[in-house]
Design a protein around this motif. Structure first.
Motif, mmCIF file in Angstrom:
data_model
loop_
_atom_site.group_PDB
_atom_site.id
_atom_site.type_symbol
_atom_site.label_atom_id
_atom_site.label_comp_id
_atom_site.label_asym_id
_atom_site.label_seq_id
_atom_site.Cartn_x
_atom_site.Cartn_y
_atom_site.Cartn_z
ATOM 1 N N TRP A 115 0.841 -1.183 0.000
ATOM 2 C CA TRP A 115 0.000 0.000 0.000
ATOM 3 C C TRP A 115 0.872 1.227 0.000
ATOM 4 O O TRP A 115 2.044 1.184 0.379
ATOM 5 C CB TRP A 115 -0.965 0.001 1.193
ATOM 6 N N PHE A 116 0.302 2.337 -0.430
ATOM 7 C CA PHE A 116 1.026 3.603 -0.447
ATOM 8 C C PHE A 116 0.028 4.753 -0.465
ATOM 9 O O PHE A 116 -1.145 4.572 -0.773
ATOM 10 C CB PHE A 116 1.988 3.699 -1.644
ATOM 11 N N THR A 117 0.518 5.942 -0.097
ATOM 12 C CA THR A 117 -0.302 7.150 -0.128
ATOM 13 C C THR A 117 0.403 8.219 -0.935
ATOM 14 O O THR A 117 1.626 8.198 -1.094
ATOM 15 C CB THR A 117 -0.581 7.709 1.288
ATOM 16 N N SER B 10 -13.753 -7.268 1.332
ATOM 17 C CA SER B 10 -13.228 -5.933 1.032
ATOM 18 C C SER B 10 -13.302 -4.976 2.219
ATOM 19 O O SER B 10 -12.629 -3.950 2.220
ATOM 20 C CB SER B 10 -13.964 -5.335 -0.163
ATOM 21 N N GLU B 11 -14.082 -5.292 3.221
ATOM 22 C CA GLU B 11 -14.246 -4.376 4.353
ATOM 23 C C GLU B 11 -12.914 -4.069 5.037
ATOM 24 O O GLU B 11 -12.625 -2.919 5.378
ATOM 25 C CB GLU B 11 -15.231 -4.940 5.375
ATOM 26 N N ALA B 12 -12.081 -5.073 5.230
ATOM 27 C CA ALA B 12 -10.793 -4.855 5.899
ATOM 28 C C ALA B 12 -9.888 -3.949 5.069
ATOM 29 O O ALA B 12 -9.173 -3.098 5.615
ATOM 30 C CB ALA B 12 -10.107 -6.192 6.163
ATOM 31 N N VAL B 13 -9.921 -4.095 3.756
ATOM 32 C CA VAL B 13 -9.113 -3.225 2.894
ATOM 33 C C VAL B 13 -9.666 -1.804 2.934
ATOM 34 O O VAL B 13 -8.905 -0.832 2.989
ATOM 35 C CB VAL B 13 -9.060 -3.759 1.446
ATOM 36 N N GLY B 14 -10.982 -1.675 2.932
ATOM 37 C CA GLY B 14 -11.592 -0.354 3.056
ATOM 38 C C GLY B 14 -11.187 0.336 4.344
ATOM 39 O O GLY B 14 -10.900 1.538 4.363
ATOM 40 N N ALA B 15 -11.138 -0.416 5.432
ATOM 41 C CA ALA B 15 -10.728 0.150 6.722
ATOM 42 C C ALA B 15 -9.264 0.595 6.685
ATOM 43 O O ALA B 15 -8.918 1.671 7.200
ATOM 44 C CB ALA B 15 -10.960 -0.867 7.833
ATOM 45 N N LEU B 16 -8.404 -0.211 6.100
ATOM 46 C CA LEU B 16 -6.983 0.148 5.979
ATOM 47 C C LEU B 16 -6.825 1.431 5.174
ATOM 48 O O LEU B 16 -6.134 2.366 5.597
ATOM 49 C CB LEU B 16 -6.203 -0.989 5.308
ATOM 50 N N LEU B 17 -7.469 1.496 4.003
ATOM 51 C CA LEU B 17 -7.321 2.676 3.142
ATOM 52 C C LEU B 17 -7.942 3.909 3.778
ATOM 53 O O LEU B 17 -7.401 5.010 3.650
ATOM 54 C CB LEU B 17 -7.920 2.404 1.769
ATOM 55 N N ALA B 18 -9.056 3.746 4.477
ATOM 56 C CA ALA B 18 -9.670 4.881 5.160
ATOM 57 C C ALA B 18 -8.712 5.441 6.207
ATOM 58 O O ALA B 18 -8.522 6.660 6.304
ATOM 59 C CB ALA B 18 -10.980 4.450 5.807
ATOM 60 N N ARG B 19 -8.098 4.567 6.984
ATOM 61 C CA ARG B 19 -7.149 5.013 8.014
ATOM 62 C C ARG B 19 -5.957 5.728 7.387
ATOM 63 O O ARG B 19 -5.570 6.823 7.822
ATOM 64 C CB ARG B 19 -6.666 3.828 8.850
ATOM 65 N N HIS C 93 -14.463 -7.212 -11.068
ATOM 66 C CA HIS C 93 -13.784 -7.594 -9.827
ATOM 67 C C HIS C 93 -13.529 -6.367 -8.945
ATOM 68 O O HIS C 93 -13.741 -6.410 -7.730
ATOM 69 C CB HIS C 93 -12.482 -8.333 -10.127
ATOM 70 N N ALA C 94 -13.078 -5.271 -9.543
ATOM 71 C CA ALA C 94 -12.871 -4.044 -8.759
ATOM 72 C C ALA C 94 -14.202 -3.507 -8.259
ATOM 73 O O ALA C 94 -14.307 -3.068 -7.109
ATOM 74 C CB ALA C 94 -12.150 -2.986 -9.583
ATOM 75 N N ASN C 95 -15.223 -3.552 -9.087
ATOM 76 C CA ASN C 95 -16.527 -3.053 -8.655
ATOM 77 C C ASN C 95 -17.058 -3.849 -7.471
ATOM 78 O O ASN C 95 -17.640 -3.288 -6.546
ATOM 79 C CB ASN C 95 -17.513 -3.049 -9.822
ATOM 80 N N ALA C 96 -16.843 -5.144 -7.476
ATOM 81 C CA ALA C 96 -17.276 -5.975 -6.350
ATOM 82 C C ALA C 96 -16.544 -5.572 -5.071
ATOM 83 O O ALA C 96 -17.138 -5.537 -3.992
ATOM 84 C CB ALA C 96 -17.025 -7.455 -6.652
ATOM 85 N N MET C 97 -15.264 -5.243 -5.197
ATOM 86 C CA MET C 97 -14.458 -4.903 -4.024
ATOM 87 C C MET C 97 -14.693 -3.477 -3.531
ATOM 88 O O MET C 97 -14.254 -3.127 -2.434
ATOM 89 C CB MET C 97 -12.975 -5.107 -4.338
ATOM 90 N N LEU C 98 -15.381 -2.647 -4.316
ATOM 91 C CA LEU C 98 -15.604 -1.245 -3.946
ATOM 92 C C LEU C 98 -17.041 -0.961 -3.511
ATOM 93 O O LEU C 98 -17.454 0.188 -3.461
ATOM 94 C CB LEU C 98 -15.237 -0.321 -5.118
ATOM 95 N N THR C 99 -17.809 -1.968 -3.189
ATOM 96 C CA THR C 99 -19.206 -1.770 -2.814
ATOM 97 C C THR C 99 -19.330 -1.102 -1.445
ATOM 98 O O THR C 99 -18.338 -0.723 -0.819
ATOM 99 C CB THR C 99 -19.945 -3.121 -2.770
ATOM 100 N N THR C 100 -20.549 -1.038 -0.950
ATOM 101 C CA THR C 100 -20.841 -0.437 0.347
ATOM 102 C C THR C 100 -20.038 -1.082 1.468
ATOM 103 O O THR C 100 -19.606 -0.402 2.403
ATOM 104 C CB THR C 100 -22.348 -0.553 0.646
ATOM 105 N N THR C 101 -19.804 -2.371 1.400
ATOM 106 C CA THR C 101 -19.023 -3.064 2.434
ATOM 107 C C THR C 101 -17.637 -2.438 2.565
ATOM 108 O O THR C 101 -17.158 -2.166 3.667
ATOM 109 C CB THR C 101 -18.904 -4.565 2.097
ATOM 110 N N PHE C 102 -16.972 -2.187 1.437
ATOM 111 C CA PHE C 102 -15.671 -1.537 1.395
ATOM 112 C C PHE C 102 -15.776 -0.096 1.886
ATOM 113 O O PHE C 102 -14.908 0.403 2.611
ATOM 114 C CB PHE C 102 -15.153 -1.557 -0.049
#
Length: 193
Positions: free
Chosen positions: A8-10, A55-64, A92-101
């Motif tokens: 990951w990177f910012t 995807s929720e865990a990845v969403g949490a990481l990126l949000a932080r 595949h990306a759309n599935a990973m970017l849903t509300t859960t993410f």
């Protein structure tokens, strides 16, 4: 099984001057990107629900990461995006970017009412993507229609990877002047902040 986060990177951009106009409140835009293994690379899978759930865990990481990169500035705009490596599908990306993410992002920015704009594509390693931004509480705040260009590393996403991206900004465009609903009006109208 959780998504395999490989790296990951910012990136952070901050500007106070545009077209000769200096602004007291600079515009800070950040992007947080995670490169994850694509569990569906090279095959068709009818049911993508496991990627949605994982995807929720990845969403949490990126949000932080994105909120940390804002350096304490309040978030007014957000967006998300994804780049799928060539052995995958855009779906595949759309599935990973849903509300859960996205739900961890809404929480991390202190709540948000508006739909999160997004863009996805299939691309070779080293691709660039323009991820859209919009106001987090009202989609029709024109001053906040913007975006962040994310240039991926020359080896990402690999054919069996997906780049997932979250973008944030602290304000609208520096010289925004096309009218319409203002961010301050949203806060007052809806009792926010």
């Amino acid at each position: 099984m959780p998504l395999d986060v490989r790296r990951w990177f910012t990136q952070v951009e901050e500007r106070a001057v545009e077209n000769g106009q200096r602004h007291a409140a600079p515009l800070r835009k950040v992007a947080a990107t995670a490169i994850v293994g694509n569990p569906f690379a090279g095959r068709y899978e009818a049911d993508l629900s496991q990627a949605v759930a994982d995807s929720e865990a990845v969403g949490a990481l990126l949000a932080r990461l994105a909120v940390e990169a804002m350096g304490g500035l309040a978030v007014e705009s957000y967006g998300k995006g994804g780049v799928v490596g060539l052995r995958g599908e855009q779906e595949h990306a759309n599935a990973m970017l849903t509300t859960t993410f996205a739900e961890p992002l809404r929480v991390a920015v202190g709540g948000a009412l508006a739909w999160i704009p997004s863009f996805t594509k299939l691309a070779a390693p080293g691709a660039a993507i323009d991820v859209p931004l919009a106001h987090k509480d009202a989609l029709y705040v024109r001053s906040h229609y913007d975006g962040v260009t994310v240039a991926l590393p020359p080896d990402a996403p690999a054919p069996d990877e997906v780049a997932l991206i979250v973008v944030l900004a602290n304000r609208g465009r520096l010289n925004a002047r096309v009218g319409g609903l203002k961010a301050a009006e949203i806060s007052a109208r809806d009792g926010l902040r």
